[in-house]
Design a protein around this motif. Structure first.
Motif, PDB file in Angstrom:
ATOM      1  N   ASP A   9      23.131 -37.338  78.963  1.00  0.00           N
ATOM      2  CA  ASP A   9      21.709 -37.261  78.643  1.00  0.00           C
ATOM      3  C   ASP A   9      21.439 -35.812  78.237  1.00  0.00           C
ATOM      4  O   ASP A   9      21.292 -34.931  79.077  1.00  0.00           O
ATOM      5  CB  ASP A   9      20.869 -37.664  79.857  1.00  0.00           C
ATOM      6  CG  ASP A   9      19.370 -37.709  79.540  1.00  0.00           C
ATOM      7  OD1 ASP A   9      18.945 -37.017  78.593  1.00  0.00           O
ATOM      8  OD2 ASP A   9      18.631 -38.407  80.254  1.00  0.00           O
ATOM      9  N   ALA A  10      21.427 -35.600  76.929  1.00  0.00           N
ATOM     10  CA  ALA A  10      21.216 -34.268  76.360  1.00  0.00           C
ATOM     11  C   ALA A  10      19.824 -34.163  75.746  1.00  0.00           C
ATOM     12  O   ALA A  10      19.608 -33.396  74.797  1.00  0.00           O
ATOM     13  CB  ALA A  10      22.285 -33.974  75.309  1.00  0.00           C
ATOM     14  N   ALA A  11      18.868 -34.900  76.311  1.00  0.00           N
ATOM     15  CA  ALA A  11      17.518 -34.964  75.750  1.00  0.00           C
ATOM     16  C   ALA A  11      16.905 -33.590  75.544  1.00  0.00           C
ATOM     17  O   ALA A  11      16.145 -33.372  74.592  1.00  0.00           O
ATOM     18  CB  ALA A  11      16.620 -35.802  76.659  1.00  0.00           C
ATOM     19  N   GLN A  12      17.247 -32.641  76.434  1.00  0.00           N
ATOM     20  CA  GLN A  12      16.593 -31.331  76.429  1.00  0.00           C
ATOM     21  C   GLN A  12      17.518 -30.206  75.969  1.00  0.00           C
ATOM     22  O   GLN A  12      17.193 -29.036  76.160  1.00  0.00           O
ATOM     23  CB  GLN A  12      16.094 -31.017  77.843  1.00  0.00           C
ATOM     24  CG  GLN A  12      15.174 -32.061  78.429  1.00  0.00           C
ATOM     25  CD  GLN A  12      14.751 -31.751  79.852  1.00  0.00           C
ATOM     26  OE1 GLN A  12      15.163 -30.766  80.450  1.00  0.00           O
ATOM     27  NE2 GLN A  12      13.910 -32.601  80.418  1.00  0.00           N
ATOM     28  N   ALA A  13      18.655 -30.539  75.364  1.00  0.00           N
ATOM     29  CA  ALA A  13      19.708 -29.519  75.235  1.00  0.00           C
ATOM     30  C   ALA A  13      20.266 -29.363  73.831  1.00  0.00           C
ATOM     31  O   ALA A  13      21.452 -29.114  73.653  1.00  0.00           O
ATOM     32  CB  ALA A  13      20.826 -29.843  76.217  1.00  0.00           C
ATOM     33  N   HIS A  14      19.453 -29.449  72.818  1.00  0.00           N
ATOM     34  CA  HIS A  14      19.898 -29.309  71.430  1.00  0.00           C
ATOM     35  C   HIS A  14      20.573 -27.950  71.219  1.00  0.00           C
ATOM     36  O   HIS A  14      19.923 -26.902  71.327  1.00  0.00           O
ATOM     37  CB  HIS A  14      18.717 -29.425  70.473  1.00  0.00           C
ATOM     38  CG  HIS A  14      17.846 -30.612  70.711  1.00  0.00           C
ATOM     39  ND1 HIS A  14      17.086 -30.775  71.838  1.00  0.00           N
ATOM     40  CD2 HIS A  14      17.611 -31.711  69.949  1.00  0.00           C
ATOM     41  CE1 HIS A  14      16.422 -31.924  71.776  1.00  0.00           C
ATOM     42  NE2 HIS A  14      16.724 -32.505  70.646  1.00  0.00           N
ATOM     43  N   GLY A  15      21.855 -27.958  70.917  1.00  0.00           N
ATOM     44  CA  GLY A  15      22.569 -26.721  70.632  1.00  0.00           C
ATOM     45  C   GLY A  15      23.193 -26.053  71.834  1.00  0.00           C
ATOM     46  O   GLY A  15      23.918 -25.062  71.686  1.00  0.00           O
ATOM     47  N   ALA A  16      22.936 -26.542  73.041  1.00  0.00           N
ATOM     48  CA  ALA A  16      23.577 -25.972  74.230  1.00  0.00           C
ATOM     49  C   ALA A  16      25.083 -26.223  74.154  1.00  0.00           C
ATOM     50  O   ALA A  16      25.551 -27.148  73.482  1.00  0.00           O
ATOM     51  CB  ALA A  16      22.994 -26.584  75.499  1.00  0.00           C
ATOM     52  N   ALA A  17      25.846 -25.385  74.865  1.00  0.00           N
ATOM     53  CA  ALA A  17      27.296 -25.497  74.795  1.00  0.00           C
ATOM     54  C   ALA A  17      27.919 -25.039  76.102  1.00  0.00           C
ATOM     55  O   ALA A  17      27.303 -24.301  76.885  1.00  0.00           O
ATOM     56  CB  ALA A  17      27.846 -24.669  73.637  1.00  0.00           C
TER      57      ALA A  17
END
Length: 363
Positions: free
Chosen positions: A156-164
């Motif tokens: 669930d990457a709903a809040q994490a655009h571009g996180a790594a």
């Protein structure tokens, strides 16, 4: 003189987004079409190192269809956090499977690996942690845990655009990942979601499920849904995608200023090797969280948010009795301050001064 209100979140919609929508309107082709296909390709290139993307009409739809496409259904269990937005657990329940709520660790508000492992049974189909607030969860540890028990990892990457994490983008660790494109997220399509996967079967199943189970018109292969994204929404998303890198950098700069200057509160931690994209800048306040939240608004005209005050397992929709002590602590102590790219330096200094003043006075 009264000062302008500083909102906790602020979507940025400009002339380019409006022009893109107008162009779609003028074309007369409004439903899922060329714009959606182009958006999927560009999203994959910009945020997923080329991993396939499938656009849907909301983040919740993305989770739901991703789970169904991965074979989750009645009789299965999927381990999820309780400290998150309800869509995570809801999407599992909507497949007919059972969400099993696990506790979090308190540094990054992610699922606790050891507690998750203690909950794995022969019914466990997979684990779906959340990259909460824009910080990546311990994806490598969870991938290893899933390999050990021969179960799936869903993101669930709903809040994490571009996180790594260690140079690998979120949304590329699990069997599928899901990004929300709701207006308050780090980028938006107005409303929408994106499912990422490297599994060709999952990708095809999501494409079928979003479109009434059809690849070709009137040749329904599955019982599906109408979860398509429109070209209007995709046009907005395509423009936003060209801006997300600069916006992320500004969020990170804003967060660094807040961390360097806030006093008397617990500021966000960043794990070694993690790139935090600060969907939220979430502090911990051991006492007086409610008063701080209220006084920021009433006395300093500054918005803030409590995400999430009621753990999912205690919501009336689930009404469960799990003992999740860290989840309960986080629900009582977290407060998210403005960190969005629209903040000026004066705004940041106002936020710091207000928080420090209230905390010093004992809220």
């Amino acid at each position: 003189m009264s000062q302008d209100f500083i909102p906790a979140a602020k979507p940025i919609i400009g002339d380019e987004e409006r022009a893109a929508v107008d162009a779609v309107m003028a074309s007369g082709m409004l439903a899922q079409g060329k714009q959606v296909a182009e958006f999927e390709t560009e999203f994959s290139q910009v945020l997923l190192d080329g991993r396939a993307s499938v656009a849907v009409n909301s983040g919740t739809s993305g989770l739901h269809l991703g789970l169904l496409a991965s074979g989750v259904g009645a009789g299965d269990e999927v381990i999820v956090p309780s400290f998150t937005f309800a869509a995570t657990g809801n999407s599992v329940a909507l497949t007919g499977a059972t969400p099993v709520f696990a506790d979090i660790e308190l540094d990054y508000y992610s699922l606790d690996v050891a507690h998750v492992e203690s909950l794995i049974t022969d019914k466990t189909k997979g684990i779906m942690p959340v990259h909460l607030y824009g910080h990546p969860f311990a994806a490598e540890a969870f991938a290893a845990l899933c390999d050990k028990h021969d179960i799936d990892l869903y993101e669930d990457a709903a809040q994490a655009h571009g996180a790594a994490l260690n140079g690998k983008k979120v949304g590329t660790f699990g069997k599928f990942g899901m990004f929300s494109l709701y207006p308050t997220k780090n980028m938006t399509s107005g409303e929408g979601g994106m499912v990422s996967t490297s599994d060709a079967t999952v990708e095809r199943n999501v494409r079928l499920l979003r479109n009434q189970g059809m690849d070709k018109q009137y040749e329904n292969e599955l019982v599906g849904f109408n979860n398509r994204m429109t070209d209007l929404h995709a046009a907005i998303g395509r423009v936003q995608l060209t801006k997300i890198e600069a916006w992320t950098k500004k969020r990170q700069e804003n967060a660094a200023f807040l961390t360097a200057n806030l006093e008397g509160v617990g500021t966000p931690k960043v794990a070694e090797g993690a790139e935090h994209v600060y969907h939220q800048y979430t502090i911990r306040v051991s006492e007086g969280r409610h008063a701080l939240h209220e006084r920021l608004r009433s006395e300093f005209n500054i918005g803030s948010g409590v995400y999430y005050p009621v753990p999912n397992h205690r919501l009336p929709s689930f009404n469960r009795t799990e003992d999740l002590p860290n989840t309960e602590i986080a629900a009582k102590e977290v407060l998210s301050l403005p960190v969005h790219p629209s903040l000026s330096q004066d705004d940041l200094e106002r936020i710091v001064a207000a928080v420090n003043t209230i905390v010093k006075a004992g809220a």
